[in-house]
Write a protein that holds these residues in place. Structure first.
Motif, PDB file in Angstrom:
ATOM      1  N   MET A 340       0.815  -1.211   0.000  1.00 43.18           N
ATOM      2  CA  MET A 340       0.000   0.000   0.000  1.00 43.18           C
ATOM      3  C   MET A 340       0.850   1.263   0.000  1.00 43.18           C
ATOM      4  N   GLY A 341       1.874   1.287   0.879  1.00 42.02           N
ATOM      5  CA  GLY A 341       2.710   2.477   0.992  1.00 42.02           C
ATOM      6  C   GLY A 341       3.363   2.826  -0.343  1.00 42.02           C
ATOM      7  N   ALA A 342       3.895   1.804  -1.021  1.00 39.52           N
ATOM      8  CA  ALA A 342       4.546   2.056  -2.309  1.00 39.52           C
ATOM      9  C   ALA A 342       3.520   2.592  -3.308  1.00 39.52           C
ATOM     10  N   LYS A 358       9.399   6.066   3.469  1.00 38.64           N
ATOM     11  CA  LYS A 358      10.255   5.550   4.538  1.00 38.64           C
ATOM     12  C   LYS A 358       9.830   4.154   4.975  1.00 38.64           C
ATOM     13  N   ASP A 359      10.813   3.327   5.221  1.00 41.69           N
ATOM     14  CA  ASP A 359      10.534   2.008   5.802  1.00 41.69           C
ATOM     15  C   ASP A 359      11.560   1.751   6.891  1.00 41.69           C
ATOM     16  N   VAL A 360      11.404   0.609   7.610  1.00 46.31           N
ATOM     17  CA  VAL A 360      12.356   0.337   8.680  1.00 46.31           C
ATOM     18  C   VAL A 360      13.612  -0.386   8.181  1.00 46.31           C
ATOM     19  N   SER A 361      13.513  -0.999   7.002  1.00 43.27           N
ATOM     20  CA  SER A 361      14.695  -1.733   6.526  1.00 43.27           C
ATOM     21  C   SER A 361      15.005  -1.392   5.073  1.00 43.27           C
ATOM     22  N   GLU A 414       0.512   7.074   6.832  1.00 44.95           N
ATOM     23  CA  GLU A 414       1.167   5.843   7.277  1.00 44.95           C
ATOM     24  C   GLU A 414       0.461   4.623   6.707  1.00 44.95           C
ATOM     25  N   ALA A 415       1.284   3.657   6.265  1.00 48.40           N
ATOM     26  CA  ALA A 415       0.758   2.378   5.786  1.00 48.40           C
ATOM     27  C   ALA A 415       1.632   1.272   6.340  1.00 48.40           C
ATOM     28  N   VAL A 416       1.838   1.308   7.680  1.00 53.20           N
ATOM     29  CA  VAL A 416       2.642   0.262   8.330  1.00 53.20           C
ATOM     30  C   VAL A 416       1.684  -0.872   8.714  1.00 53.20           C
ATOM     31  N   THR A 442      -3.883   8.026   8.249  1.00 52.50           N
ATOM     32  CA  THR A 442      -3.609   6.602   8.402  1.00 52.50           C
ATOM     33  C   THR A 442      -4.403   5.794   7.386  1.00 52.50           C
ATOM     34  N   ASN A 443      -3.708   4.803   6.788  1.00 52.04           N
ATOM     35  CA  ASN A 443      -4.356   3.978   5.771  1.00 52.04           C
ATOM     36  C   ASN A 443      -4.822   2.654   6.389  1.00 52.04           C
ATOM     37  N   THR A 444      -5.330   2.733   7.616  1.00 54.03           N
ATOM     38  CA  THR A 444      -5.805   1.499   8.243  1.00 54.03           C
ATOM     39  C   THR A 444      -6.997   0.930   7.473  1.00 54.03           C
ATOM     40  N   HIS A 466      -8.238   5.784   3.486  1.00 48.51           N
ATOM     41  CA  HIS A 466      -8.286   4.352   3.192  1.00 48.51           C
ATOM     42  C   HIS A 466      -8.245   4.148   1.680  1.00 48.51           C
ATOM     43  N   TYR A 467      -7.067   3.708   1.213  1.00 48.72           N
ATOM     44  CA  TYR A 467      -6.876   3.442  -0.221  1.00 48.72           C
ATOM     45  C   TYR A 467      -7.228   1.985  -0.503  1.00 48.72           C
ATOM     46  N   PHE A 468      -7.453   1.687  -1.751  1.00 48.60           N
ATOM     47  CA  PHE A 468      -7.786   0.318  -2.159  1.00 48.60           C
ATOM     48  C   PHE A 468      -6.667  -0.231  -3.022  1.00 48.60           C
ATOM     49  N   SER A 469      -6.512  -1.531  -2.960  1.00 49.12           N
ATOM     50  CA  SER A 469      -5.409  -2.162  -3.678  1.00 49.12           C
ATOM     51  C   SER A 469      -5.878  -2.731  -5.021  1.00 49.12           C
ATOM     52  N   PRO A 470      -5.105  -2.598  -6.101  1.00 45.07           N
ATOM     53  CA  PRO A 470      -3.866  -1.830  -6.251  1.00 45.07           C
ATOM     54  C   PRO A 470      -4.127  -0.313  -6.335  1.00 45.07           C
TER      55      PRO A 470
HETATM   56  P1  NAD Z   1       2.669  -4.636   3.996  1.00 41.29           P
HETATM   57  O1  NAD Z   1       2.958  -5.695   4.997  1.00 41.29           O
HETATM   58  O2  NAD Z   1       2.810  -4.927   2.554  1.00 41.29           O
HETATM   59  O3  NAD Z   1       3.589  -3.362   4.281  1.00 41.29           O
HETATM   60  C1  NAD Z   1       3.856  -2.814   5.532  1.00 41.29           C
HETATM   61  C2  NAD Z   1       5.212  -2.134   5.451  1.00 41.29           C
HETATM   62  O4  NAD Z   1       5.383  -1.295   6.584  1.00 41.29           O
HETATM   63  C3  NAD Z   1       6.403  -3.094   5.446  1.00 41.29           C
HETATM   64  O5  NAD Z   1       7.246  -2.797   4.370  1.00 41.29           O
HETATM   65  C4  NAD Z   1       7.095  -2.813   6.789  1.00 41.29           C
HETATM   66  O6  NAD Z   1       8.498  -2.994   6.701  1.00 41.29           O
HETATM   67  C5  NAD Z   1       6.726  -1.377   6.996  1.00 41.29           C
HETATM   68  N1  NAD Z   1       6.817  -0.918   8.393  1.00 41.29           N
HETATM   69  C6  NAD Z   1       6.484  -1.553   9.522  1.00 41.29           C
HETATM   70  N2  NAD Z   1       6.715  -0.755  10.589  1.00 41.29           N
HETATM   71  C7  NAD Z   1       7.182   0.415  10.129  1.00 41.29           C
HETATM   72  C8  NAD Z   1       7.618   1.636  10.726  1.00 41.29           C
HETATM   73  N3  NAD Z   1       7.590   1.790  12.049  1.00 41.29           N
HETATM   74  N4  NAD Z   1       8.042   2.625   9.917  1.00 41.29           N
HETATM   75  C9  NAD Z   1       8.060   2.462   8.585  1.00 41.29           C
HETATM   76  N5  NAD Z   1       7.692   1.326   7.979  1.00 41.29           N
HETATM   77  C10 NAD Z   1       7.257   0.325   8.717  1.00 41.29           C
HETATM   78  O7  NAD Z   1       1.206  -4.126   4.339  1.00 41.29           O
HETATM   79  P2  NAD Z   1       0.151  -3.403   3.404  1.00 41.29           P
HETATM   80  O8  NAD Z   1      -0.706  -4.416   2.751  1.00 41.29           O
HETATM   81  O9  NAD Z   1       0.819  -2.390   2.574  1.00 41.29           O
HETATM   82  O10 NAD Z   1      -0.779  -2.677   4.476  1.00 41.29           O
HETATM   83  C11 NAD Z   1      -0.371  -1.525   5.188  1.00 41.29           C
HETATM   84  C12 NAD Z   1      -1.580  -0.895   5.857  1.00 41.29           C
HETATM   85  O11 NAD Z   1      -2.566  -0.636   4.886  1.00 41.29           O
HETATM   86  C13 NAD Z   1      -2.257  -1.763   6.909  1.00 41.29           C
HETATM   87  O12 NAD Z   1      -2.740  -0.932   7.942  1.00 41.29           O
HETATM   88  C14 NAD Z   1      -3.404  -2.366   6.135  1.00 41.29           C
HETATM   89  O13 NAD Z   1      -4.468  -2.758   6.982  1.00 41.29           O
HETATM   90  C15 NAD Z   1      -3.794  -1.230   5.243  1.00 41.29           C
HETATM   91  N6  NAD Z   1      -4.523  -1.574   4.025  1.00 41.29           N
HETATM   92  C16 NAD Z   1      -4.191  -2.661   3.284  1.00 41.29           C
HETATM   93  C17 NAD Z   1      -4.886  -2.957   2.131  1.00 41.29           C
HETATM   94  C18 NAD Z   1      -4.513  -4.138   1.280  1.00 41.29           C
HETATM   95  O14 NAD Z   1      -5.270  -4.476   0.358  1.00 41.29           O
HETATM   96  N7  NAD Z   1      -3.375  -4.771   1.501  1.00 41.29           N
HETATM   97  C19 NAD Z   1      -5.949  -2.124   1.727  1.00 41.29           C
HETATM   98  C20 NAD Z   1      -6.251  -1.003   2.493  1.00 41.29           C
HETATM   99  C21 NAD Z   1      -5.527  -0.741   3.638  1.00 41.29           C
END
Ligand code: NAD
Length: 729
Positions: A340-342, A358-361, A414-416, A442-444, A466-470
């Protein structure tokens, strides 16, 4: 020189050519309406009688829009089939007048040339289009549940080959100028003037006008002739083929089968378009014009066109910021370079915002960059972007493992991971560096925003996006405000979403907000159906027949079973047995066995690289069998379809009742563009208005009698069932 100006149109004669300029005051676009067609008729009359003009040019005053189509309010105001037919007849007569003009008229096209706009252009004797990015030609009527009703179905057949005409009318797709030239839709294209001039667009428009004037003059004095379209071998064979009954039947049957396979007959418009084409192929264009008007009338009063036009209005409504103008946003930080973040970073930098990811790794950042790069590469491959533009954009994206470049961020998204503790931790870290003005979004997927805001020292700056994937493909963005979110914060989030190209709904706070909540109530029912012995393939077949673009079982695999399970448990805690009384351990067993959905190669289906075929996953079936329950009612197709849909619709109405939704429009747009609710129903609320709340309540009561409160219709739904004059929209 005779010149004149009325509200929409100006008329002047230059070099023996009448230049008619269409420019709707105070609007970004030109649309055709009753009012301006009256003016149009008067100007045509003037042109006919003007001895100083030997030819004409029709051009728009707006560089980004020739004509965007007919004003759909005109159709929506119609009560009967006859009223709709009249709209068609009047515009058809007017365009017949254009076509029959003894003096040639050139359509000079720059910007959108859509629907009625293209019908106008096709009635002219010559078309020139500018090859700039904004110029597109299309007949998108089918997407509104209607057909081109001003002669377009016939004129298009005269200009382009039958397969191309069918393709354009049945899909409504956009045609770029180069392709239009190749197809025969336009006679000539010209290059836009390059950058380096003060106002390149306006200059290009003026240049187009000059080219059109010279062309019109040439057509009038015979120095330019309209060349007939060059027919390919395939064109010639098709033409020959459709001149025989069997050939025509064969071609149209192929098209019909394709439509039925895609739509299950839920959309009447494409089928009626084929009937019109059939009529003209059999009996010639005059009969074709008549059939067009008749079918246009029939389509204009269907529930489907009402629903699709309602969606169009809804989408327009959700493309505006109703919360005022925020201070300018320049720098956006995105936390988490996951899926999502990307995606969020991509659509942000793509619109010219300075963006930090930004990411942690290192690995996390690399994964995110890789995702963005491969999406851009796809665009380059499809010629939506040049490789230079790709490299330039990628060069602008800032990545980071720390917060140092966040110190002048205007907004952080944020999308962590979906974990309240982690979300609280990052809020604290962010607030320690960013300026006071910075918005924290927040993208929870489901966590209430108020709970997330508890970790903030500036809760008024906290909001849900709240974004949708992709992210780069899905249209919808759901913005969630909690009680303390300020209006400026909301307006900033909406502004960014709109700039990112999204259709934005704004909803209130609560578990799962709107979209996640209504979807998960349906998914809870899916779980019970699995346990009752209904299999993924059967569910998918039935949901597609119902009108969902993706089957419900496939959707679980797409969302991810781990994610669905996580949200499911959370919703069960929040809503109790009304959510589900089914055994949720099914989900745990799936996750424990590594059956996470498409991302792990196995979910309810098995996925093999390079193969579209996806068999049911035997391990998933085994788990379903292990938790098997007896169905309490017959599992007919209709019962299965409506057990799923009724829970979705009822929950949507409950969201309106509880104030999560501010309006049914947001509810309809969110359900269709975010979750794929059948567009021909127009959304859950439009569905209830058009098909009756009473009918749904009766169904639900039958389910409720055996399954209990999961199917209890909410009070607002009851209100509408009792009084059929009540409407949501
Ligand atoms: P993901 O696991 O693909 O990505 C999460 C990323 O966050 C990882 O790269 C991780 O390294 C990084 N991260 C963790 N802690 C961090 C920190 N403290 N600082 C920076 N980076 C950190 O997860 P995702 O699918 O991208 O989902 C992220 C959020 O988006 C979640 O809250 C999820 O519920 C929400 N979301 C997901 C979808 C979906 O379809 N996947 C849709 C809408 C919302």
């Amino acid at each position: 020189v005779s010149s004149s100006q009325s509200k929409y149109l100006t008329y002047r004669v230059e070099d023996g050519v009448a230049v008619i300029t269409f420019d709707t005051p105070n609007s970004k676009v030109n649309t055709l309406s009753f009012e301006n067609s009256e003016e149009f008729k008067q100007i045509l009359e003037k042109f006919k009688n003007d001895n100083t003009a030997k030819a004409g040019v029709l051009i728009s005053g707006k560089p980004d829009c020739f004509i965007a189509g007919a004003d759909i309010n005109m159709l929506q105001a119609c009560k009967t089939t006859e009223d709709v037919e009249k709209v068609s007849t009047e515009s058809k007569d007017m365009l017949m007048d254009v076509e029959k003009s003894s003096k040639p008229i050139v359509a000079a096209i720059m910007g959108q040339c859509l629907g009625g706009g293209l019908e106008v252009a096709m009635s002219c004797h010559y078309r020139i289009a500018v090859k700039d990015k904004k110029t597109t030609l299309a007949l998108p009527e089918v997407m509104l549940g209607i057909l081109p009703g001003a002669g377009g179905t016939q004129r298009l057949q005269k200009l382009v080959s039958l397969p191309n005409a069918l393709d354009m009318m049945l899909t409504g797709k956009n045609i770029r100028p180069d392709k239009a030239k190749k197809m025969g839709l336009v006679n000539q294209t010209i290059e836009p003037l390059g950058p380096g001039v003060d106002e390149p667009k306006v200059n290009t428009r003026n240049y187009l006008e000059q080219v059109a004037i010279q062309t019109a003059k040439g057509l009038a004095n015979g120095s330019i002739k309209v060349a007939p379209r060059k027919k390919s071998m395939v064109d010639k064979v098709t033409e020959r083929l459709v001149s025989y009954d069997f050939g025509r039947n064969y071609v149209l049957k192929q098209a019909r089968d394709k439509i039925m396979k895609l739509t299950f007959g839920n959309y009447p418009a494409p089928l009626k378009i084929l009937e019109v084409i059939d009529e003209s192929l059999k009996h010639g264009y005059d009969q074709g014009y008549k059939a067009e008007t008749k079918k246009f009338g029939e389509l204009g009063t269907t529930k489907e066109s009402n629903a699709l036009m309602g969606l169009f209005h809804g989408q327009t409504h959700c493309k505006k910021n109703r919360f005022g103008t925020p201070p300018p946003l320049k720098k956006i930080g995105v936390l988490g370079a996951g899926l999502m973040g990307a995606g969020i970073a991509q659509v942000t930098m793509d619109k010219g915002y300075s963006t930090i990811l930004k990411d942690v790794s290192e690995a996390g950042v690399a994964r995110g960059l890789n995702q963005i790069e491969s999406n851009f590469n796809q665009k380059v491959k499809r010629k939506r972007m040049t490789s230079f533009e790709r490299d330039q954009l990628l060069g602008q994206l800032d990545t980071s493992l720390d917060y140092s470049s966040f110190k002048d961020a205007d907004m952080v998204i944020e999308a962590v991971f979906e974990d309240l503790g982690i979300k609280h931790k990052v809020i604290k870290e962010v607030e320690a560096v960013v300026p006071e003005r910075c918005v924290f979004a927040t993208n929870t997927s489901a966590l209430p925003i108020e709970q997330i805001a508890k970790g903030s020292s500036r809760p008024e700056k906290v909001i849900g996006m709240h974004y949708f994937s992709p992210v780069d493909k899905m249209q919808l963005l759901e913005i969630i405000t909690h009680k303390g979110t300020s209006k400026e914060t909301t307006s900033a989030a909406v502004e960014l979403g709109l700039k990112q190209g999204k259709t934005v709904i704004t909803v209130g706070d609560g578990p799962g907000f709107y979209t996640t909540r209504i979807l998960s109530f349906m998914m809870a029912e899916l779980l019970r159906l699995f346990q009752e012995g209904v299999r993924p393939k059967q569910v998918d077949k039935l949901s597609k027949k119902f009108g969902w673009p993706v089957g419900a079982a496939t959707l679980v695999d797409e969302v991810g079973i781990d994610v669905a399970s996580h949200i499911g448990r959370f919703m069960k805690d929040e809503f109790g047995d009304r959510y589900t009384d089914a055994d949720v351990s099914f989900m745990d067993d799936m996750v424990d066995g590594g059956n996470l959905g498409r991302k792990s190669g196995k979910g309810v289906y098995l996925y093999q690289k390079g193969s579209k075929d996806k068999p049911e996953n035997p391990a998933a079936i085994e788990i379903m069998e292990k938790t098997k329950i007896e169905p309490k009612m017959e599992l007919t197709d209709e019962n299965i379809q409506w057990r799923l849909a009724s829970r979705f619709i009822n929950e949507a109405v409950l969201c309106l009742q509880e104030g999560i939704l501010a309006s049914p429009i947001d509810g309809d747009v969110g359900a269709v563009f975010g979750l794929g609710f059948p567009p021909f129903f127009g959304g859950p609320f439009r569905y209830l208005d058009n098909h009756g709340a009473k009918q749904l309540v009766e169904r639900m009561e039958r389910f409720q009698a055996v399954y209990g409160d999961a199917f209890k219709p909410c009070d607002l739904l009851y209100d509408h069932a009792k009084d059929s004059s009540k409407r949501f929209r």
